[in-house]
Design a protein around this motif. Structure first.
Motif, PDB file in Angstrom:
ATOM      1  N   MET A   1       0.850  -1.207   0.000  1.00 23.99           N
ATOM      2  CA  MET A   1       0.000   0.000   0.000  1.00 23.99           C
ATOM      3  C   MET A   1       0.876   1.242   0.000  1.00 23.99           C
ATOM      4  O   MET A   1       1.780   1.368   0.833  1.00 23.99           O
ATOM      5  N   ASP A   2       0.594   2.199  -0.906  1.00 26.53           N
ATOM      6  CA  ASP A   2       1.359   3.432  -0.971  1.00 26.53           C
ATOM      7  C   ASP A   2       0.439   4.572  -1.379  1.00 26.53           C
ATOM      8  O   ASP A   2      -0.788   4.399  -1.487  1.00 26.53           O
ATOM      9  N   LEU A   3       1.034   5.752  -1.620  1.00 23.38           N
ATOM     10  CA  LEU A   3       0.227   6.912  -1.961  1.00 23.38           C
ATOM     11  C   LEU A   3      -0.528   6.707  -3.269  1.00 23.38           C
ATOM     12  O   LEU A   3      -1.675   7.157  -3.399  1.00 23.38           O
ATOM     13  N   SER A  31      -5.365  -4.739   8.223  1.00 18.86           N
ATOM     14  CA  SER A  31      -4.879  -3.748   9.190  1.00 18.86           C
ATOM     15  C   SER A  31      -3.372  -3.809   9.393  1.00 18.86           C
ATOM     16  O   SER A  31      -2.719  -2.771   9.563  1.00 18.86           O
ATOM     17  N   GLY A  32      -2.805  -5.027   9.334  1.00 16.91           N
ATOM     18  CA  GLY A  32      -1.352  -5.142   9.488  1.00 16.91           C
ATOM     19  C   GLY A  32      -0.613  -4.458   8.350  1.00 16.91           C
ATOM     20  O   GLY A  32       0.395  -3.765   8.578  1.00 16.91           O
ATOM     21  N   VAL A  33      -1.105  -4.625   7.130  1.00 21.33           N
ATOM     22  CA  VAL A  33      -0.508  -3.978   5.966  1.00 21.33           C
ATOM     23  C   VAL A  33      -0.614  -2.463   6.099  1.00 21.33           C
ATOM     24  O   VAL A  33       0.330  -1.713   5.816  1.00 21.33           O
ATOM     25  N   ALA A  34      -1.793  -1.987   6.549  1.00 24.60           N
ATOM     26  CA  ALA A  34      -2.001  -0.544   6.702  1.00 24.60           C
ATOM     27  C   ALA A  34      -1.077   0.039   7.757  1.00 24.60           C
ATOM     28  O   ALA A  34      -0.525   1.138   7.579  1.00 24.60           O
ATOM     29  N   LEU A  35      -0.884  -0.674   8.859  1.00 27.75           N
ATOM     30  CA  LEU A  35      -0.003  -0.179   9.917  1.00 27.75           C
ATOM     31  C   LEU A  35       1.441  -0.047   9.425  1.00 27.75           C
ATOM     32  O   LEU A  35       2.124   0.940   9.718  1.00 27.75           O
ATOM     33  N   VAL A  36       1.901  -1.028   8.678  1.00 28.18           N
ATOM     34  CA  VAL A  36       3.267  -0.981   8.146  1.00 28.18           C
ATOM     35  C   VAL A  36       3.430   0.173   7.173  1.00 28.18           C
ATOM     36  O   VAL A  36       4.460   0.857   7.137  1.00 28.18           O
ATOM     37  N   ALA A  37       2.389   0.438   6.373  1.00 27.96           N
ATOM     38  CA  ALA A  37       2.465   1.471   5.343  1.00 27.96           C
ATOM     39  C   ALA A  37       2.276   2.883   5.890  1.00 27.96           C
ATOM     40  O   ALA A  37       2.585   3.867   5.200  1.00 27.96           O
ATOM     41  N   LEU A  38       1.796   3.004   7.118  1.00 28.45           N
ATOM     42  CA  LEU A  38       1.411   4.306   7.658  1.00 28.45           C
ATOM     43  C   LEU A  38       2.542   5.342   7.640  1.00 28.45           C
ATOM     44  O   LEU A  38       2.342   6.473   7.161  1.00 28.45           O
ATOM     45  N   PRO A  39       3.744   5.031   8.135  1.00 23.29           N
ATOM     46  CA  PRO A  39       4.807   6.047   8.158  1.00 23.29           C
ATOM     47  C   PRO A  39       5.180   6.558   6.765  1.00 23.29           C
ATOM     48  O   PRO A  39       5.296   7.770   6.559  1.00 23.29           O
ATOM     49  N   ASP A  40       5.359   5.637   5.811  1.00 21.52           N
ATOM     50  CA  ASP A  40       5.707   6.069   4.456  1.00 21.52           C
ATOM     51  C   ASP A  40       4.584   6.871   3.816  1.00 21.52           C
ATOM     52  O   ASP A  40       4.835   7.842   3.083  1.00 21.52           O
ATOM     53  N   LEU A  41       3.365   6.496   4.084  1.00 22.72           N
ATOM     54  CA  LEU A  41       2.226   7.211   3.527  1.00 22.72           C
ATOM     55  C   LEU A  41       2.181   8.635   4.061  1.00 22.72           C
ATOM     56  O   LEU A  41       1.950   9.597   3.312  1.00 22.72           O
ATOM     57  N   ARG A  42       2.459   8.783   5.348  1.00 26.23           N
ATOM     58  CA  ARG A  42       2.469  10.123   5.935  1.00 26.23           C
ATOM     59  C   ARG A  42       3.557  10.985   5.316  1.00 26.23           C
ATOM     60  O   ARG A  42       3.320  12.155   4.978  1.00 26.23           O
ATOM     61  N   ARG A  43       4.744  10.429   5.139  1.00 29.28           N
ATOM     62  CA  ARG A  43       5.847  11.188   4.547  1.00 29.28           C
ATOM     63  C   ARG A  43       5.536  11.578   3.102  1.00 29.28           C
ATOM     64  O   ARG A  43       5.842  12.693   2.657  1.00 29.28           O
ATOM     65  N   SER A  44       4.893  10.666   2.373  1.00 33.70           N
ATOM     66  CA  SER A  44       4.554  10.964   0.977  1.00 33.70           C
ATOM     67  C   SER A  44       3.545  12.107   0.880  1.00 33.70           C
ATOM     68  O   SER A  44       3.645  12.966   0.002  1.00 33.70           O
ATOM     69  N   ASN A  50       0.329  17.961   1.459  1.00 35.52           N
ATOM     70  CA  ASN A  50      -0.965  17.658   2.076  1.00 35.52           C
ATOM     71  C   ASN A  50      -0.738  16.805   3.323  1.00 35.52           C
ATOM     72  O   ASN A  50      -1.052  15.612   3.360  1.00 35.52           O
ATOM     73  N   PRO A  51      -0.187  17.407   4.368  1.00 36.24           N
ATOM     74  CA  PRO A  51       0.244  16.618   5.529  1.00 36.24           C
ATOM     75  C   PRO A  51      -0.879  16.117   6.428  1.00 36.24           C
ATOM     76  O   PRO A  51      -0.634  15.303   7.321  1.00 36.24           O
ATOM     77  N   LEU A  52      -2.082  16.583   6.233  1.00 30.48           N
ATOM     78  CA  LEU A  52      -3.202  16.288   7.144  1.00 30.48           C
ATOM     79  C   LEU A  52      -2.850  16.811   8.536  1.00 30.48           C
ATOM     80  O   LEU A  52      -2.389  17.925   8.662  1.00 30.48           O
ATOM     81  N   SER A  53      -3.031  16.032   9.593  1.00 27.35           N
ATOM     82  CA  SER A  53      -2.708  16.558  10.930  1.00 27.35           C
ATOM     83  C   SER A  53      -2.173  15.435  11.802  1.00 27.35           C
ATOM     84  O   SER A  53      -2.433  14.250  11.570  1.00 27.35           O
ATOM     85  N   LEU A  54      -1.434  15.828  12.836  1.00 28.73           N
ATOM     86  CA  LEU A  54      -0.894  14.846  13.779  1.00 28.73           C
ATOM     87  C   LEU A  54      -2.011  14.069  14.458  1.00 28.73           C
ATOM     88  O   LEU A  54      -1.906  12.852  14.654  1.00 28.73           O
ATOM     89  N   ALA A  55      -3.105  14.772  14.789  1.00 24.15           N
ATOM     90  CA  ALA A  55      -4.226  14.098  15.452  1.00 24.15           C
ATOM     91  C   ALA A  55      -4.803  12.990  14.568  1.00 24.15           C
ATOM     92  O   ALA A  55      -5.150  11.910  15.065  1.00 24.15           O
ATOM     93  N   PHE A  56      -4.874  13.241  13.262  1.00 23.70           N
ATOM     94  CA  PHE A  56      -5.398  12.215  12.358  1.00 23.70           C
ATOM     95  C   PHE A  56      -4.484  11.000  12.329  1.00 23.70           C
ATOM     96  O   PHE A  56      -4.941   9.856  12.437  1.00 23.70           O
ATOM     97  N   TRP A  57      -3.170  11.230  12.180  1.00 25.47           N
ATOM     98  CA  TRP A  57      -2.242  10.100  12.085  1.00 25.47           C
ATOM     99  C   TRP A  57      -2.198   9.302  13.378  1.00 25.47           C
ATOM    100  O   TRP A  57      -2.135   8.065  13.351  1.00 25.47           O
ATOM    101  N   ASP A  58      -2.271   9.992  14.518  1.00 21.75           N
ATOM    102  CA  ASP A  58      -2.301   9.276  15.799  1.00 21.75           C
ATOM    103  C   ASP A  58      -3.572   8.431  15.907  1.00 21.75           C
ATOM    104  O   ASP A  58      -3.539   7.283  16.367  1.00 21.75           O
TER     105      ASP A  58
END
Length: 383
Positions: A1-3, A31-44, A50-58
């Motif tokens: 999963m990526d951007l 959910s496991g795939v999504a959790l692994v992809a989360l950091p790279d998705l946020r950086r992308s 379009n960083p969204l917000s810290l509250a959303f990522w948390d």
């Protein structure tokens, strides 16, 4: 999963993605795939401006972790998606309920998309605060709810009121499904009648006696006359002069009630207690309306094949339905049989007034002749 996956899933470029777009894409994969992809998705997304917000990522990390551990409920997940600020509530405080995503018709799909777009505009205007929503702020939640309630009851430029438009479409779908089921049941009933080695003969004397008794009964106040009149629709039209037409109209009405209790003659207050419980009459009508086509078909088919003299008590009917080869039915337990029996208690009681069954709840020649004809009439399209 990526951007790229998220953009394809949402149908938007990275710079235009909303919290809802990202949340729905994350839930579209394990959910496991999504959790692994989360950091790279946020950086992308940060790189795309379009960083969204810290509250959303948390909140995304927390919700996906709960899903992965099996601790999240369906309500938890729905509430999280709603906290993005642009996901319509499945049920509003005013009890409007959106159909499930895979059950929405064209109108519901259109209105749902329009509401998403409206909520996106409200987020952009600062009227909805997704970070406050995800933090559980009560005032933010009320604003989010009120905006949707008002939108659902506000006419669109073409005059359609979204809430009513969606409900009307659901009603049409329900009626169409009901008509299809009824047409199938009618065809099966006619097949079964055609296969009888000896069709029931008209018991003229019994019918004439039953017609006389029925006319006297229908002229009385209270139960069962009020229910039988409602079943046959005689509160809105005159009773037929012919005994056969009268009898079949009432018998057909028991299988398919035409109207509710009249509020003009016997007032509803007369039947309801002070605590607001359903009156006996309303409970009887509710039971009649709750019986499925398949159960009516199985019961009447069995009685028609067995002929007069067979026991037609509620308990016996429930057993005949459970053992029927005319309908597809799973193995029933005692609770299922009890539920079917309870539904047919008022049926057999009303049949007694028509002479379908005798005082011992045994099928009469009149009932043998008339039940299949009454059921056919109840399921035949109105002219």
């Amino acid at each position: 999963m990526d951007l790229d996956f998220v953009c394809t899933h949402a149908g938007r470029p990275a710079a235009a993605l909303t919290r809802r777009d990202v949340a729905r894409a994350l839930l579209a994969v394990p959910s496991g795939v999504a959790l692994v992809a989360l950091p790279d998705l946020r950086r992308s997304l940060m790189a795309a401006g379009n960083p969204l917000s810290l509250a959303f990522w948390d909140s995304a990390r927390s919700t996906l972790g709960m899903i992965e551990s099996g601790a999240a409920t369906v309500g938890d997940v729905q509430r999280w998606v709603e906290s993005t600020g642009t996901e319509p509530m499945l049920m509003t405080p005013g009890y409007f309920v959106w159909p499930e995503e895979d059950e929405r018709g064209p109108v519901a799909e259109e209105m749902f998309s329009l509401l998403v777009r409206y909520l996106e505009e409200r987020v952009s205007a600062g009227e909805i605060d997704p970070d406050a929503l995800v933090a559980g702020d009560p005032e933010a939640r009320r604003t989010y709810e009120d905006l949707q309630e008002r939108w659902l009851s506000t006419p669109q430029p073409d005059g359609r009121v979204p809430g009513f438009a969606v409900s009307d479409e659901q009603d049409e779908e329900l009626f169409a499904a009901w008509d299809e089921e009824e047409a199938f049941a009618l065809a099966e009933l006619r097949r079964i009648i055609a296969e009888l080695p000896k069709p029931p003969e008209l018991p003229a004397v019994e019918l004439r006696r039953a017609g006389t008794r029925l006319r006297e009964l229908l002229g009385l106040p209270g139960y069962p006359a009020n229910v039988l009149r409602a079943c046959a629709g005689f509160d809105d039209r005159p009773m037929p002069d012919d005994d056969g037409e009268l009898w079949l109209s009432v018998a057909a009405g028991i299988a398919g009630p035409i109207s509710d209790l009249s509020e003009d003659g016997d007032s509803l207050e007369e039947f309801a207690d002070l605590d607001g419980d359903l009156s006996h009459e309303d409970s009887v009508l509710a039971n009649l309306c709750a019986i499925q086509h398949a159960d009516w078909l199985a019961a009447v088919a069995a009685l028609t094949r067995l002929g007069p003299g067979v026991l037609a008590s509620p308990e016996r009917l429930a057993r005949l339905i459970a053992e029927s080869e005319d309908i597809d039915i799973d193995d029933q337990d005692a609770d299922d049989l009890d539920a079917t029996e309870r539904l047919f208690v008022p049926v057999v009681s009303l049949w007694g007034y028509l002479g379908v069954v005798d005082p011992e709840e045994v099928l009469t020649p009149l009932g043998w002749w008339g039940l299949p004809k009454a059921l056919e009439r109840a399921w035949s399209p109105s002219d």
